[in-house]
Design an enzyme around this catalytic site. Sequence first.
Site, PDB file in Angstrom:
ATOM      1  CB  THR A  15      -0.952   0.021   1.209  1.00 14.83           C
ATOM      2  OG1 THR A  15      -0.194   0.047   2.418  1.00 14.83           O
ATOM      3  CG2 THR A  15      -1.866  -1.189   1.207  1.00 14.83           C
ATOM      4  CG  ASP A  16      -0.718   4.645  -2.102  1.00 16.69           C
ATOM      5  OD1 ASP A  16      -1.546   4.648  -1.161  1.00 16.69           O
ATOM      6  OD2 ASP A  16      -1.033   4.916  -3.272  1.00 16.69           O
ATOM      7  CB  ALA A  17       1.412   8.000   1.562  1.00 16.38           C
TER       8      ALA A  17
END
Length: 138
Positions: A15-17
């Site tokens: 996952t990203d930010a």
Amino acid sequence: MFISEKKVEVRYAETDAMGVVYHANYLVWFEIGRTALIKELGFNYADMEAQGVISPVIDLNVSYKKSLRYGQSPTIKTKIKSLSPLKVIYEYEILNEEDEICCIGSSTHVLVSKDTFRPIKFKKSFPDWYDAYEKAMG
């Protein structure tokens, strides 16, 4: 038409930010789906490589429809869209637990010599594999 289905779990590292699956991870999942399809048809990509043949991607299409998040378990559906003596096009759908399409795509592959990168005819070099692909397409 044969469609391979492989369930994966979204890992936190994917996952990203923003808390959603980073876009490039879908390409990894395409590979997971493609490998599962090949195995389900009775073959192993490592065996092809052991014979000095590799299958690079020459074209890739990806369309994102809906976000996936950590903790979800999407399903990768993979099928053979097109086949010729020189190339294979795989098609992918990644669905969430509600069977909603989150991502669709395709990848085009050719066979080449690992040493020279010269094209190799799939049908001639791997006739059993090629025949299985034809049958899987229906």
